[in-house]
Design an enzyme around this catalytic site. Structure first.
Site, PDB file in Angstrom:
ATOM      1  N   SER A 109       1.033  -1.397   0.087  1.00  0.00           N
ATOM      2  CA  SER A 109      -0.486  -0.047   0.372  1.00  0.00           C
ATOM      3  C   SER A 109       0.804   1.339   0.434  1.00  0.00           C
ATOM      4  O   SER A 109       0.593   2.898  -0.986  1.00  0.00           O
ATOM      5  CB  SER A 109      -0.941   0.004   1.251  1.00  0.00           C
ATOM      6  OG  SER A 109      -2.156  -0.546   0.700  1.00  0.00           O
ATOM      7  N   ASP A 133     -12.737  -3.399  -0.322  1.00  0.00           N
ATOM      8  CA  ASP A 133     -12.187  -4.698  -1.031  1.00  0.00           C
ATOM      9  C   ASP A 133     -13.393  -5.486  -1.802  1.00  0.00           C
ATOM     10  O   ASP A 133     -12.402  -5.661  -2.746  1.00  0.00           O
ATOM     11  CB  ASP A 133     -12.132  -5.598   0.458  1.00  0.00           C
ATOM     12  CG  ASP A 133     -10.813  -5.373   0.940  1.00  0.00           C
ATOM     13  OD1 ASP A 133      -9.963  -5.222   0.866  1.00  0.00           O
ATOM     14  OD2 ASP A 133     -10.450  -6.031   2.402  1.00  0.00           O
ATOM     15  N   LYS A 170      -9.316  -5.521  10.911  1.00  0.00           N
ATOM     16  CA  LYS A 170     -11.034  -4.977  10.476  1.00  0.00           C
ATOM     17  C   LYS A 170     -11.590  -4.930  10.773  1.00  0.00           C
ATOM     18  O   LYS A 170     -12.143  -3.916  10.457  1.00  0.00           O
ATOM     19  CB  LYS A 170     -10.700  -5.700   9.231  1.00  0.00           C
ATOM     20  CG  LYS A 170      -9.618  -5.684   7.690  1.00  0.00           C
ATOM     21  CD  LYS A 170     -10.226  -6.270   6.277  1.00  0.00           C
ATOM     22  CE  LYS A 170      -8.675  -6.321   5.787  1.00  0.00           C
ATOM     23  NZ  LYS A 170      -8.581  -6.419   4.728  1.00  0.00           N
TER      24      LYS A 170
HETATM   25  P1  NDP Z   1      -9.607 -17.540   5.397  1.00  0.00           P
HETATM   26  O1  NDP Z   1      -8.570 -18.290   6.576  1.00  0.00           O
HETATM   27  O2  NDP Z   1     -10.714 -16.748   6.734  1.00  0.00           O
HETATM   28  O3  NDP Z   1     -10.271 -18.713   4.684  1.00  0.00           O
HETATM   29  C1  NDP Z   1      -9.856 -19.426   4.128  1.00  0.00           C
HETATM   30  C2  NDP Z   1     -10.024 -20.363   3.172  1.00  0.00           C
HETATM   31  O4  NDP Z   1      -9.100 -21.245   2.200  1.00  0.00           O
HETATM   32  C3  NDP Z   1     -11.474 -21.416   3.749  1.00  0.00           C
HETATM   33  O5  NDP Z   1     -12.347 -21.237   3.078  1.00  0.00           O
HETATM   34  C4  NDP Z   1     -10.386 -22.761   3.680  1.00  0.00           C
HETATM   35  O6  NDP Z   1     -11.973 -24.105   3.582  1.00  0.00           O
HETATM   36  C5  NDP Z   1      -9.979 -22.613   2.436  1.00  0.00           C
HETATM   37  N1  NDP Z   1      -8.912 -23.829   1.912  1.00  0.00           N
HETATM   38  C6  NDP Z   1      -7.811 -23.038   2.901  1.00  0.00           C
HETATM   39  N2  NDP Z   1      -6.665 -24.270   1.882  1.00  0.00           N
HETATM   40  C7  NDP Z   1      -7.148 -24.397   1.425  1.00  0.00           C
HETATM   41  C8  NDP Z   1      -6.811 -25.406   0.752  1.00  0.00           C
HETATM   42  N3  NDP Z   1      -5.703 -26.221   0.340  1.00  0.00           N
HETATM   43  N4  NDP Z   1      -7.649 -26.479  -0.374  1.00  0.00           N
HETATM   44  C9  NDP Z   1      -8.798 -25.810  -0.059  1.00  0.00           C
HETATM   45  N5  NDP Z   1      -9.114 -24.999   0.517  1.00  0.00           N
HETATM   46  C10 NDP Z   1      -8.673 -24.171   1.145  1.00  0.00           C
HETATM   47  O7  NDP Z   1      -8.788 -16.353   4.865  1.00  0.00           O
HETATM   48  P2  NDP Z   1      -9.231 -14.920   3.384  1.00  0.00           P
HETATM   49  O8  NDP Z   1     -10.263 -15.398   3.193  1.00  0.00           O
HETATM   50  O9  NDP Z   1      -8.799 -14.297   4.955  1.00  0.00           O
HETATM   51  O10 NDP Z   1      -8.150 -15.023   2.988  1.00  0.00           O
HETATM   52  C11 NDP Z   1      -7.611 -15.701   1.384  1.00  0.00           C
HETATM   53  C12 NDP Z   1      -6.955 -15.787   0.453  1.00  0.00           C
HETATM   54  O11 NDP Z   1      -6.959 -14.183  -0.252  1.00  0.00           O
HETATM   55  C13 NDP Z   1      -5.044 -15.086   0.916  1.00  0.00           C
HETATM   56  O12 NDP Z   1      -4.480 -16.144   0.536  1.00  0.00           O
HETATM   57  C14 NDP Z   1      -5.332 -14.231   1.014  1.00  0.00           C
HETATM   58  O13 NDP Z   1      -4.240 -13.732   0.819  1.00  0.00           O
HETATM   59  C15 NDP Z   1      -6.293 -13.594  -0.198  1.00  0.00           C
HETATM   60  N6  NDP Z   1      -6.658 -12.542  -0.243  1.00  0.00           N
HETATM   61  C16 NDP Z   1      -6.445 -11.513  -0.623  1.00  0.00           C
HETATM   62  C17 NDP Z   1      -6.782  -9.896  -0.609  1.00  0.00           C
HETATM   63  C18 NDP Z   1      -5.753  -9.142  -1.736  1.00  0.00           C
HETATM   64  O14 NDP Z   1      -6.228  -7.782  -2.415  1.00  0.00           O
HETATM   65  N7  NDP Z   1      -5.893  -9.922  -3.184  1.00  0.00           N
HETATM   66  C19 NDP Z   1      -7.499  -9.612   0.444  1.00  0.00           C
HETATM   67  C20 NDP Z   1      -7.844  -9.982   1.610  1.00  0.00           C
HETATM   68  C21 NDP Z   1      -7.660 -11.601   0.969  1.00  0.00           C
HETATM   69  P3  NDP Z   1     -12.235 -24.582   4.966  1.00  0.00           P
HETATM   70  O15 NDP Z   1     -12.762 -23.650   5.449  1.00  0.00           O
HETATM   71  O16 NDP Z   1     -12.073 -26.465   4.846  1.00  0.00           O
HETATM   72  O17 NDP Z   1     -11.015 -25.027   5.926  1.00  0.00           O
END
Ligand code: NDP
Length: 263
Positions: A16, A99, A63
């Site tokens: 940022s 976002d 957040k």
């Molecule tokens: P959360 O921890 O809230 O959610 C993660 C999700 O991914 C869950 O549904 C989980 O499933 C699933 N998951 C994790 N590992 C695996 C796997 N190996 N195979 C399949 N499913 C999997 O994460 P966030 O929503 O906070 O973030 C998610 C991604 O988004 C991150 O990589 C983050 O860096 C990115 N992000 C990017 C942003 C941007 O501006 N570009 C902003 C915010 C986030 P389960 O429920 O089964 O555990």
């Protein structure tokens, strides 16, 4: 000179400052954007005013603290209960969430989107799904496990875990899982992903800084894609408009911010 920052823990990785300073420097706006490593989210408002900030962004894990700290929360942030952008409006702390709109901004060239599949059911999936429903998309959520799907059923999405998934065709498939972030995993079993890529017109991923295995497959199939850098850029453009009180236009902001992304 106006001062802006990003609050987070960790925060050293954040792009940022580069994004916003590129705008301020190149478009001649008298402001500077720094990083603030905050160890206690409950101090966000106190630190904001101590530093005499005009505005700030907020990243993981603050957040929700930012939402609670605001004197007033506006727009989509009210619906999701999370704030990523803070603005000092006459001594009041005003909160926004850019976002999900940032993601919408990043897919603005994708045409005629009506049916979307969201891979994953975490925080990012929540924000994006809610925004997709708000703009009238038909939303399906596919997650590895069941418990997190309840929220999505309640707001009106079709939901599946890997075992119950009944493939269909989509206009857009978005990966919001962290699969591919620090490994070479796909966000769902290979058979499902291959089927999806035969039945979607566009793809996107929230992960940035690398081309994920999911997007690599999409690229190999010549399916148009947007990575998480575009989402990051989108939220940054909208935050910068708020910071500069709409004195700068979106397009020049986007051009200046885009300069710092390259791989
Ligand atoms: P959360 O921890 O809230 O959610 C993660 C999700 O991914 C869950 O549904 C989980 O499933 C699933 N998951 C994790 N590992 C695996 C796997 N190996 N195979 C399949 N499913 C999997 O994460 P966030 O929503 O906070 O973030 C998610 C991604 O988004 C991150 O990589 C983050 O860096 C990115 N992000 C990017 C942003 C941007 O501006 N570009 C902003 C915010 C986030 P389960 O429920 O089964 O555990």
């Amino acid at each position: 000179m106006k001062l802006f920052t990003i609050f987070g823990d960790p925060v050293s990785h954040s792009k940022s400052p580069l994004m916003h300073n590129s705008v301020f420097t190149n478009l001649g706006y008298n402001a500077c954007y720094t990083r603030t490593h905050l160890k206690d989210g409950s101090k966000i408002k106190e630190v904001f005013f101590e530093l005499a900030l005009s505005g700030a962004n907020v990243t993981v894990p603050y957040k929700e603290d930012a939402y609670k700290a605001c004197d007033e929360v506006r727009g989509f942030a009210k619906k999701v209960g999370v704030v990523n952008t803070l603005v000092n409006e006459n001594g009041k702390l005003i909160g926004y969430n850019t976002d999900a709109d940032g993601f919408m901004f990043s897919i603005k060239e994708f045409e005629d989107i009506k049916k979307v599949l969201v891979l994953g059911a975490g925080g990012t999936a929540r924000a994006l799904s809610m925004k997709f429903l708000e703009v009238g998309f038909d939303v399906t959520v596919l997650n590895r496990s069941k418990p997190r799907l309840v929220f999505f059923q309640d707001i009106g999405c079709a939901t599946f875990d890997w075992e119950s998934f009944a493939p269909s065709s989509y206009d857009l498939v978005v990966n919001t899982t962290s699969a591919g972030l620090k490994d070479d995993a796909l966000p769902a079993p290979t058979k499902i992903i291959k089927n999806l890529l035969q039945n979607t017109r566009y793809t996107a991923d929230a992960i940035y800084g690398k081309l994920t295995p999911f997007l690599q497959l999409a690229k190999n199939k010549n399916i148009p894609f947007k990575d998480g850098a575009d989402m990051l850029l989108g939220q940054g453009v909208l935050a910068n408009e708020l910071f500069t009180c709409n004195e700068l236009d979106k397009k020049p902001i986007e051009i200046q911010m885009r300069k710092i992304f390259s791989y």
